[in-house]
Design a protein around this motif. Sequence first.
Motif, PDB file in Angstrom:
ATOM      1  N   LYS A   8       0.920  -1.313   0.061  1.00 14.68           N
ATOM      2  CA  LYS A   8      -0.238   0.151   0.074  1.00 14.68           C
ATOM      3  C   LYS A   8       1.178   1.214  -0.126  1.00 14.68           C
ATOM      4  N   ARG A   9       1.907   1.340   0.816  1.00 12.85           N
ATOM      5  CA  ARG A   9       3.093   2.204   0.714  1.00 12.85           C
ATOM      6  C   ARG A   9       3.404   2.671  -0.835  1.00 12.85           C
ATOM      7  N   GLU A  10       3.951   1.508  -1.302  1.00  9.92           N
ATOM      8  CA  GLU A  10       4.459   1.701  -2.669  1.00  9.92           C
ATOM      9  C   GLU A  10       3.282   2.100  -3.774  1.00  9.92           C
ATOM     10  N   GLU A  11       2.082   1.895  -3.435  1.00  8.73           N
ATOM     11  CA  GLU A  11       1.254   2.127  -4.453  1.00  8.73           C
ATOM     12  C   GLU A  11       0.689   3.464  -4.078  1.00  8.73           C
ATOM     13  N   SER A  12       0.817   3.823  -2.740  1.00  9.26           N
ATOM     14  CA  SER A  12       0.672   5.318  -2.322  1.00  9.26           C
ATOM     15  C   SER A  12       1.518   6.327  -3.158  1.00  9.26           C
ATOM     16  N   TYR A  13       2.779   5.970  -3.078  1.00  8.45           N
ATOM     17  CA  TYR A  13       3.865   6.918  -3.821  1.00  8.45           C
ATOM     18  C   TYR A  13       3.450   6.899  -5.148  1.00  8.45           C
ATOM     19  N   GLN A  14       3.334   5.693  -5.775  1.00  2.00           N
ATOM     20  CA  GLN A  14       3.095   5.914  -7.322  1.00  2.00           C
ATOM     21  C   GLN A  14       1.790   6.648  -7.550  1.00  2.00           C
ATOM     22  N   LEU A  15       0.746   6.760  -6.743  1.00  2.00           N
ATOM     23  CA  LEU A  15      -0.419   7.616  -7.104  1.00  2.00           C
ATOM     24  C   LEU A  15       0.071   9.209  -6.685  1.00  2.00           C
ATOM     25  N   LEU A  16       0.733   9.095  -5.732  1.00  2.00           N
ATOM     26  CA  LEU A  16       1.456  10.555  -5.279  1.00  2.00           C
ATOM     27  C   LEU A  16       2.127  11.220  -6.591  1.00  2.00           C
ATOM     28  N   ASP A  17       2.696  10.589  -7.196  1.00  2.00           N
ATOM     29  CA  ASP A  17       3.504  10.825  -8.423  1.00  2.00           C
ATOM     30  C   ASP A  17       2.643  11.274  -9.624  1.00  2.00           C
ATOM     31  N   ILE A  18       1.899  10.429  -9.578  1.00  2.00           N
ATOM     32  CA  ILE A  18       0.674  10.710 -10.983  1.00  2.00           C
ATOM     33  C   ILE A  18      -0.029  11.875 -10.594  1.00  2.00           C
ATOM     34  N   PHE A  19      -0.627  11.784  -9.527  1.00  2.00           N
ATOM     35  CA  PHE A  19      -1.424  13.109  -8.966  1.00  2.00           C
ATOM     36  C   PHE A  19      -0.736  14.276  -9.266  1.00  2.00           C
ATOM     37  N   THR A  20       0.666  14.408  -8.546  1.00  2.00           N
ATOM     38  CA  THR A  20       1.357  15.583  -8.721  1.00  2.00           C
ATOM     39  C   THR A  20       1.747  15.821 -10.265  1.00  2.00           C
ATOM     40  N   GLU A  21       2.028  15.008 -10.939  1.00  2.00           N
ATOM     41  CA  GLU A  21       2.329  15.214 -12.337  1.00  2.00           C
ATOM     42  C   GLU A  21       1.374  15.655 -13.037  1.00  2.00           C
ATOM     43  N   THR A  22       0.040  15.212 -12.874  1.00  2.00           N
ATOM     44  CA  THR A  22      -1.216  15.467 -13.437  1.00  2.00           C
ATOM     45  C   THR A  22      -1.618  16.861 -13.272  1.00  2.00           C
ATOM     46  N   THR A  23      -1.624  17.266 -12.007  1.00  2.00           N
ATOM     47  CA  THR A  23      -2.307  18.392 -11.443  1.00  2.00           C
ATOM     48  C   THR A  23      -1.223  19.576 -11.390  1.00  2.00           C
ATOM     49  N   GLY A  24      -0.085  19.215 -11.339  1.00  2.00           N
ATOM     50  CA  GLY A  24       1.036  20.378 -11.069  1.00  2.00           C
ATOM     51  C   GLY A  24       0.994  20.761  -9.825  1.00  2.00           C
ATOM     52  N   TYR A  25       0.522  20.368  -8.816  1.00  2.00           N
ATOM     53  CA  TYR A  25       0.297  20.959  -7.477  1.00  2.00           C
ATOM     54  C   TYR A  25       0.670  20.024  -6.452  1.00  2.00           C
TER      55      TYR A  25
END
Length: 47
Positions: free
Chosen positions: A26-43
């Motif tokens: 879950k930690r690994e998946e959370s970091y992957q999502l964090l990267d995706i969301f940050t790249e997508t939104t720019g925030y």
Amino acid sequence: MGYELKTKENDNSVIEFIENVESVKKREESYQLLDIFTETTGYPAKM
């Protein structure tokens, strides 16, 4: 009676929150999502 969000933005650390998740997967998946969301939104992520 108005609708109120159950979750409120706060200044807690997103990284600290993820680090406290017991499951390594879950930690690994959370970091992957964090990267995706940050790249997508720019925030940066917020709690």
